[in-house]
Write a protein that holds these residues in place. Structure first.
Motif: not given
Length: 602
Positions: A471-479, A573-585, A587-589
């Motif tokens: 999610t957006y929150e996951d990406i923000m935390e990872n930064i 085994p488990e690459p993940c996806l930020y579903d909202g991706s750049w479009t969401e980022w 608009k919100r970041a």
């Protein structure tokens, strides 16, 4: 009596045509499948087989008192069983199976005949799959052969026991080759038997059985096999022993060694099933051993094993494979084709209208803008499990269906990997991508049609793996924490902020710390996915460590799945996806989290 290990479909067809199948030449269909595959080898044999063939059941010709599957029978049992198939000590035996790989269980029966003192046995190269592809006849007619006498004499030196394998951990008297898929060997993906966890015997090397075969199901050439052994750090001049799940596909390694001039390779008959049941915890290895500190570049996880049925399914299927399936009328509840084409609005292309005009025969259309979260502010956000279940069920797809997805994009793959990933995300691992998509399909002059028959709806039950979605929150935390690598699949200009985004309300750029690998860099000029060696090189040069957690992003969660596909092929085994991706980022970041060489966010 000595014979060639491999014989061609043309040679066998000539023998059949000349009515030479009989006491001197016997053909055996040895097809065997894991129970959860819902395929019945004997029933399929009754429906269609090579003329003159008999059925060899490895579960019947076994030690029925053993707790482990198809353990080797006694000499008396083997003699009686094959004698009742009309096979004598003077018979030339040809074995094959109907696996999609071209060879799965037939190598086990080939090895069994040799083990019991009968070297006059050959494997039909390419199996029933290639037999049908070449246009040779098949039949449902069966005449039981007249029983004859067969005298078996077992070479016990060719069989390793649990005790032999345990002792070898210390003595290292022979090399152990595990032919299961790499992720099972590492302990990262489950075994097909309940109560058995994945991992490997300490000191063993991994050579997945299907990598002894080419995409057409044919055994690799001796030169290619020798290179495979060399890259796996297996010395053909030293003793070898093969292992797998239950002693079946381990025989691929034995066959390959035999072809390379090393005919004495042994088999651990109980294999991983017995080992896990009996071995102490310290002898259940997982992860990368010190002798194999990184996944081998040569390794191609064409057939990952996240589920039972996926044991027979490749991640990528070729145009020829799919064409053969269509010609053999296999499209139906067991095999469905999906056109997953999707285009950005600015391209002015209507994929549904294009599907109505021309698609691969038997295909249905999968619309990612329909199978999505309703009333979401962002495009094609993931649907609920209930919505996905209903949508794909209405396409004639059940939980036992092998799904092949493609798209019609000029790149060869654009939106199809998104749908491939969606199926896996919702718990359905028997899904493949048509390598090269419609682009390569048409390049090979394969047929298309405008005809469409809506499939009969099936019941499908989806189970969402929420850990694969970020999610957006996951990406923000990872930064802030910098715990996970994030790969952005958009073109370099959009990533840097120097070229526009396709959506009018979104400016280009990227989030701090992300790595840019444009999705199309994983594809060649024909639209096919690059060899794993090239993908591994691409990732390494970009600074991506395939051994560490990996998240992906793009514009709206579509082409990021090409990166996921590439990582999956390398064994991640488990690459993940930020579903909202750049479009969401975007608009919100806050502006400080928008890195751009261009205008940026005000």
């Amino acid at each position: 009596m000595g014979t060639q290990a491999l014989i061609s479909a043309k040679w066998l067809a000539n023998m059949v045509k000349r009515n030479l199948v009989g006491p001197s030449l016997r053909i055996l269909d040895t097809s065997w499948y894991l129970p959860e595959m819902k395929r019945d080898g004997k029933k399929e044999f009754a429906q269609t087989h090579i003329p003159g063939a008999s059925y060899f059941d490895i579960d019947v010709c076994s030690d029925r008192t053993s707790r482990f599957d198809h353990t080797l029978p006694s000499e008396e049992q083997f003699s009686d069983y094959v004698g009742n198939l009309g096979i004598s000590n003077n018979s030339h035996v040809v074995v094959y199976d109907a696996s999609d790989f071209g060879a799965f269980s037939c190598t086990r029966v080939w090895w069994m005949f040799r083990l019991y003192g009968h070297p006059g046995v050959s494997i039909l190269n390419g199996g029933f799959r290639n037999w049908v592809k070449e246009g040779h006849p098949a039949t449902d007619h069966y005449t039981k052969p007249e029983p004859v006498k067969f005298s078996a004499k077992m070479n016990r030196d060719w069989v390793k026991s649990f005790e032999d394998m345990t002792e070898n951990i210390t003595t290292q008297q022979f090399q152990v080759v595990d032919v299961r898929p790499y992720a099972r060997y590492l302990g990262k993906e489950p075994e097909p038997r309940e109560g058995v966890e994945s991992g490997h015997i300490p000191g063993s090397k991994c050579m997945p059985f299907y990598d002894f075969l080419d995409e057409d199901g044919m055994m690799l050439s001796p030169e290619a096999l020798k290179r495979f052994f060399q890259k796996a750090q297996v010395d053909l001049t030293m003793p070898l022993s093969g292992t797998c799940g239950s002693g079946v596909t381990a025989c691929h390694m034995v066959l390959a060694a035999h072809i390379c001039g090393a005919p004495g390779a042994t088999v651990y008959d109980g294999s991983w099933y017995e080992w896990f049941t009996k071995a102490p915890k310290e002898h259940i290895a997982t992860g990368i051993s010190s002798k194999l500190c990184t996944p081998p570049r040569w390794y191609r996880l064409r057939q990952p094993r996240n589920s039972i049925m996926a044991a027979q399914v490749r991640t990528l299927v070729s145009a020829q494979w799919l064409l053969d399936a269509i010609k053999n009328n296999r499209i139906g509840p067991k095999l469905r084709i999906l056109d997953a084409s999707w285009y950005l609005a600015k391209t002015k292309r209507d994929p549904r209208a294009e599907f109505a005009q021309a698609h691969i025969p038997g295909a249905s259309y999968f619309d990612i803008d329909e199978c999505c979260k309703k009333n979401a502010e962002l495009d094609h956000m993931l649907p609920t499990s209930e919505h996905f279940s209903e949508y794909v069920g209405n396409l004639g797809i059940g939980n036992e269906t092998h799904v092949v997805v493609y798209d019609t994009h000029d790149f060869g793959a654009f939106s199809a990997p998104r749908v491939w990933w969606m199926f896996r995300l919702f718990g359905h691992k028997t899904v493949s991508v048509l390598d090269g998509g419609m682009k390569h399909w048409l390049h090979n002059n394969n047929p298309v049609t405008a005809e469409y028959s809506k499939p009969e709806p099936q019941e499908f039950k989806a189970v969402l793996n929420e850990t694969w979605v970020k999610t957006y929150e996951d990406i923000m935390e990872n930064i802030k924490t910098k715990q996970v690598q994030v790969v952005d699949a958009r073109p370099a200009g959009r990533y840097r902020g120097t070229e526009p985004e396709p959506r009018n309300d979104v400016l280009p750029g990227h989030y701090p710390g992300s790595i840019n690998i444009p999705f199309y860099s994983l594809l060649d000029d024909s639209g096919k996915v690059l060899p794993s060696e090239d993908i591994a090189k691409l990732f390494k040069e970009a600074g991506v460590d395939i051994q560490k957690p990996l998240w992906t992003t793009c514009g709206s969660g579509v082409t990021a799945c090409v990166i996921i596909l590439g990582a999956h092929l390398l064994g991640h085994p488990e690459p993940c996806l930020y579903d909202g991706s750049w479009t969401e980022w975007f608009k919100r970041a806050p502006p400080e989290y928008i890195i751009s060489e261009g205008q940026g966010k005000k």
